[in-house]
Enzyme design. Structure first.
Site, PDB file in Angstrom:
ATOM      1  N   ASP A   6       0.846  -1.203   0.000  1.00  0.00           N
ATOM      2  CA  ASP A   6       0.000   0.000   0.000  1.00  0.00           C
ATOM      3  C   ASP A   6       0.879   1.250   0.000  1.00  0.00           C
ATOM      4  O   ASP A   6       2.103   1.150  -0.029  1.00  0.00           O
ATOM      5  CB  ASP A   6      -0.965  -0.003   1.193  1.00  0.00           C
ATOM      6  CG  ASP A   6      -2.285   0.677   0.828  1.00  0.00           C
ATOM      7  OD1 ASP A   6      -2.244   1.843   0.383  1.00  0.00           O
ATOM      8  OD2 ASP A   6      -3.351   0.050   0.962  1.00  0.00           O
ATOM      9  N   HIS A  43      -2.437   3.235  -4.658  1.00  0.00           N
ATOM     10  CA  HIS A  43      -1.978   2.713  -3.360  1.00  0.00           C
ATOM     11  C   HIS A  43      -0.610   2.056  -3.506  1.00  0.00           C
ATOM     12  O   HIS A  43      -0.341   1.022  -2.898  1.00  0.00           O
ATOM     13  CB  HIS A  43      -2.993   1.715  -2.789  1.00  0.00           C
ATOM     14  CG  HIS A  43      -4.210   2.374  -2.180  1.00  0.00           C
ATOM     15  ND1 HIS A  43      -4.158   3.084  -1.007  1.00  0.00           N
ATOM     16  CD2 HIS A  43      -5.500   2.432  -2.606  1.00  0.00           C
ATOM     17  CE1 HIS A  43      -5.364   3.544  -0.714  1.00  0.00           C
ATOM     18  NE2 HIS A  43      -6.200   3.168  -1.678  1.00  0.00           N
ATOM     19  N   GLU A  90      -9.303   3.173  -5.631  1.00  0.00           N
ATOM     20  CA  GLU A  90      -8.834   4.511  -5.258  1.00  0.00           C
ATOM     21  C   GLU A  90      -7.524   4.881  -5.944  1.00  0.00           C
ATOM     22  O   GLU A  90      -6.525   5.165  -5.282  1.00  0.00           O
ATOM     23  CB  GLU A  90      -8.661   4.574  -3.730  1.00  0.00           C
ATOM     24  CG  GLU A  90      -9.949   4.356  -2.984  1.00  0.00           C
ATOM     25  CD  GLU A  90      -9.791   4.414  -1.468  1.00  0.00           C
ATOM     26  OE1 GLU A  90     -10.678   4.977  -0.819  1.00  0.00           O
ATOM     27  OE2 GLU A  90      -8.787   3.907  -0.934  1.00  0.00           O
ATOM     28  N   TRP A 135      -8.935  -2.631   7.993  1.00  0.00           N
ATOM     29  CA  TRP A 135      -7.813  -1.749   7.653  1.00  0.00           C
ATOM     30  C   TRP A 135      -7.159  -1.340   8.963  1.00  0.00           C
ATOM     31  O   TRP A 135      -7.836  -1.160   9.970  1.00  0.00           O
ATOM     32  CB  TRP A 135      -8.328  -0.541   6.867  1.00  0.00           C
ATOM     33  CG  TRP A 135      -9.040  -0.965   5.630  1.00  0.00           C
ATOM     34  CD1 TRP A 135     -10.386  -1.028   5.443  1.00  0.00           C
ATOM     35  CD2 TRP A 135      -8.444  -1.435   4.409  1.00  0.00           C
ATOM     36  NE1 TRP A 135     -10.666  -1.506   4.186  1.00  0.00           N
ATOM     37  CE2 TRP A 135      -9.496  -1.761   3.528  1.00  0.00           C
ATOM     38  CE3 TRP A 135      -7.130  -1.621   3.977  1.00  0.00           C
ATOM     39  CZ2 TRP A 135      -9.274  -2.260   2.242  1.00  0.00           C
ATOM     40  CZ3 TRP A 135      -6.905  -2.110   2.698  1.00  0.00           C
ATOM     41  CH2 TRP A 135      -7.974  -2.425   1.840  1.00  0.00           C
TER      42      TRP A 135
HETATM   43  C1  ACM Z   1     -10.902   0.162   0.113  1.00  0.00           C
HETATM   44  O1  ACM Z   1     -11.431   0.239   1.224  1.00  0.00           O
HETATM   45  N1  ACM Z   1     -10.234   1.198  -0.358  1.00  0.00           N
HETATM   46  C2  ACM Z   1     -11.000  -1.015  -0.716  1.00  0.00           C
END
Ligand code: ACM
Ligand code: ZN
Length: 768
Positions: free
Chosen positions: A197, A258, A322, A466
């Protein structure tokens, strides 16, 4: 005393009715079919174990070891199906790769499955039928019984996933293994491992050593750093460990966005090729990989070449979410690529990247999975699996295009980095709402797909954690449990067998005890105040303190200064107070486990008189203190560099032009705003803020000084004020706190009359 006795009897009554309903079958996820008979099978020192064949041995080896250890019994080899034998039999007549049956009679236990995975799941169910001590680290003297029953069980979905993110905060391999072990007990069978990331690259790639030298190290503004990565040996070890527990590891290599950690290590991967660092802030980086450059694709190919042999899974996650396109618009190489391909939109470049990577992975026998953005730009190969995270929309659209889909909508509680109950009372989260009932209510097959006959495109469901706000393995565990149990149940249990009341009975009863036996620091909600929790309550005559906990829990409390325990009064109705009192309370699970204690200071106050300055002008006076203070206390006697500028709104404290950061050249500062607030009428007012401190009439009403990162207002406080002007002082401490700059916070101070609606303190209320 009588009252206490009455409450104790009442609570015993509640607990015993739960137990009677339960029939002793507490399995999570709830099996497809259960018939309860009379009585129990008891393990004794003479009980034997029958397991035939190496595959079966591997599937139930850990079960046998646990039971031997906990009971102290030898469980030597016996003959399958005989009396006083627990048998595991591979039997082709059981339908389904993961299905199993369990027959428990008074004198024997027989588990059958056509495949080892089924035997493994039968063993997990048996463990949950035994006393929770079976999960403990010590040999225990429990009554080792299992209820007589017949269970026929098979999963609703083939893919039952959990995503872990070691990028924002690294999770060592041993901790990943512990989670695999725990999750597999609940029949979770996929670990989606998010390995790369913006904020960190976590997998060793031998051809590109800088990825882990540079890309795995995030240097923070305060001189600290965060680092960690998995060697390929560690990855192989984790993958093998997972396979023993029937968990398939699906790796994720994020592209084209990312990718900042990789770009920091190899700057040529981005459009402009400038030397940058792994991203220090959370959020989405605008610098992404450049699809105009062939050597960017060479890089991806090389990384894939090293990654695919490590992960036997047929699925390979390529991210795809994103990925901002600003850089592509300005990049001559990207524009040339678009021209060459006849593209008119940068979104097509996104599908171009995904398409090329998909084709390459196909040569390795892999099917790609991507976040739902991979649908954008069109041309997605129909074999691609779409992971729906921005609500269900992506999943629905993908299934309509005949893609397989995995549902993990952040809008429906599947983001476990969101709040569990009342954000003021739990470890800081990224925000959002993922209460256990919300997760449980989620049906991974959206109605539109069911109605259109497309439900079979849904392969399964996944919870995502996350890790911005799970800096340690312990924090992660408190995030995952018990909510992962709800994810497991919506993934496994047939829709018609779902029952939230029954789920919480199991999850908060035996389920909680089992987690506790395994040393899991599970989340147990503290009592909250309806409409928002306040730890400093003010009142002028008398007050009622109302409390609530999630369904299936109870509350104990004291008003005598003692620490609440199981024998303390149970909360039944709002606590009425007429003198200053500290209410201490805890949430209680039916298992008897309790939340940490919460204290609410209820203070009887006289209405504080208004000030009468001779003259006032609109606005507050702001002082600015350059420097890295970290806390309001550290501000101490620092000298302001800029004094007495007039600001109209408190939020200006954190949005001052000239002091404000781009990420490079970031300057820390603190600032204070002071003056008067005009209170409209006599009454009790509550305040909330994400600033470091708030003073009213020189009294420190809110002090968030002990909180490292503020994302929700944890210390709301009330005070009783007369109509008119009162002194106000707000202290802002600027800085980047582990990826979160305080200037990203809502910068105002909110207030409400007691029981009323929250409002922002407007410019018309502020004077100096
Ligand atoms: C994500 O939560 N950006 C997949
Ligand atoms: Zn480019």
């Amino acid at each position: 005393m009588l009252r206490k006795l009455f409450i104790l009897v009442l609570s015993l009554f509640v607990l015993t009715t739960y137990a009677a309903e339960a029939n002793g079958i507490e399995i999570i996820p709830r099996p497809a079919k259960v018939e309860r008979g009379e009585g129990y099978f008891r393990l004794t020192p003479r009980t034997r174990l029958a397991v035939k064949g190496d595959d079966a041995e591997r599937a139930v080896g850990a079960f046998a070891a646990k039971v031997r250890h906990a009971t102290g019994y030898a469980l030597s080899a016996g003959k399958a199906g005989s009396a006083n034998v627990v048998s595991f039999v591979l039997d082709k007549s059981v339908n389904g790769d993961e299905a199993y049956t369990i027959d428990i009679s008074h004198d024997r236990v027989v588990c059958r499955a056509s495949r080892p995975a089924g035997l493994f799941y039968a063993a997990q169910s048996l463990l949950q039928l035994l006393p929770a001590e079976v999960e403990g680290s010590k040999t225990a003297a429990a009554d080792w019984k299992m209820p007589v029953c017949r269970i026929e069980d098979a999963p609703r979905f083939a893919y039952r996933g959990m995503m872990l993110d070691p990028c924002r905060h690294f999770l060592p391999a041993e901790d990943v293994k512990r989670q695999i072990d725990l999750l597999s007990s609940y029949k979770i069978n996929r670990l989606h491992w998010h390995l790369t990331d913006d904020q960190g690259w976590r997998i060793e790639i031998k051809k590109y050593p800088e990825l882990t030298k540079v890309g795995a190290r995030r240097n923070m503004f305060d001189g600290t750093f965060h680092t960690g990565f998995y060697t390929q040996d560690e990855i192989r070890d984790v993958v093998a460990y997972a396979a023993e527990r029937f968990v398939e590891v699906v790796p994720e290599l994020e592209l084209p966005g990312h990718g900042m950690a990789a770009i920091a290590a190899y700057p040529h991967l981005s459009c402009r090729g400038e030397q940058l660092t792994p991203r220090v802030l959370w959020g989405v980086e605008e610098v992404v990989m450049c699809p105009g450059k062939e050597d960017m694709f060479d890089f991806l190919r090389d990384v894939i070449d090293e990654m695919t042999p490590l992960f036997p899974s047929g699925l390979f996650h390529i991210g795809g979410d994103e990925s901002p396109r600003y850089e592509w618009k300005k990049c001559p190489k990207c524009q040339a690529r678009m021209h060459e391909l006849g593209y008119t939109k940068e979104a097509q470049l996104q599908s171009y990247v995904i398409g090329r990577v998909e084709k390459y992975l196909r040569t390795k026998g892999k099917t790609i999975v991507g976040w739902d953005e991979i649908l954008e730009g069109g041309d997605l190969d129909t074999t691609a699996v779409v992971m729906s995270w921005r609500g269900e929309k992506g999943g629905i659209e993908a299934a309509r295009q005949h893609h397989h889909v995995l549902m993990t909508p952040s809008s429906h509680g599947l983001y476990l980095d969101h709040n569990q109950y009342d954000p003021a009372l739990e470890q800081i989260s990224i925000g959002g709402n993922a209460t256990i009932d919300r997760i449980y209510a989620y049906d991974p097959v959206p109605e539109q797909l069911r109605e259109a006959g497309l439900g079979h495109y849904v392969l399964g469901v996944q919870g995502n954690n996350w890790s911005e706000y799970t800096p340690t393995a312990a924090a992660l565990e408190a995030r995952l449990y018990p909510r992962a149990l709800a994810v497991a149940e919506i993934a496994w249990t047939p829709l018609e067998r779902k029952d939230f009341k029954d789920f919480v009975r199991r999850a908060y009863g035996e389920g909680a005890r089992q987690l506790d036996s395994r040393g899991v620091r599970q989340f147990i909600a503290q009592p909250a105040q309806p409409g928002g929790s306040t730890e400093r309550v003010a009142f002028t005559d008398e007050v009622e303190i109302a409390l609530e906990v999630p369904e299936g829990m109870q509350i104990v409390y004291t008003v005598d200064g003692s620490r609440p325990d199981a024998a303390s009064p149970r909360y039944e109705s709002p606590i009425r107070l007429s003198s200053t009192t500290v209410v201490r309370c805890r949430g209680v699970l039916p298992s008897g486990l309790m939340s940490p204690m919460r204290e609410i200071w209820a203070e009887r106050q006289a209405l504080a008189p208004a000030c009468r300055p001779d003259t006032v002008s609109p606005g507050l006076l702001m002082n600015v203190y350059p420097g890295n203070f970290r806390t309001a206390a550290a501000l101490g006697s620092a000298q302001a560099a800029k004094t007495d500028s007039v600001i109209k709104k408190i939020e200006t404290l954190r949005s001052m032009a000239g002091w404000l950061p781009a990420v490079d050249g970031y300057k820390d500062y603190a600032a204070t705003a002071e003056g008067y607030i005009s209170i409209p009428e006599d009454g009790v007012y509550e305040f909330r803020t994400l600033h470091a401190q708030l003073f009213i009439d020189d009294r420190r009403l809110i002090d968030n000084g002990d909180i490292f990162v503020l994302r929700s207002s944890p210390h709301n406080a009330q005070c009783a004020l007369r109509a008119g002007l009162h002194k106000i002082r707000a202290v802002f401490v600027g800085g980047i706190f582990d990826g979160w700059p305080t200037y990203w916070n809502e910068g105002n101070v909110d207030f409400r009359p007691s029981g009323g609606k929250w409002q922002k303190i407007g410019a018309d209320m502020l004077f100096h």
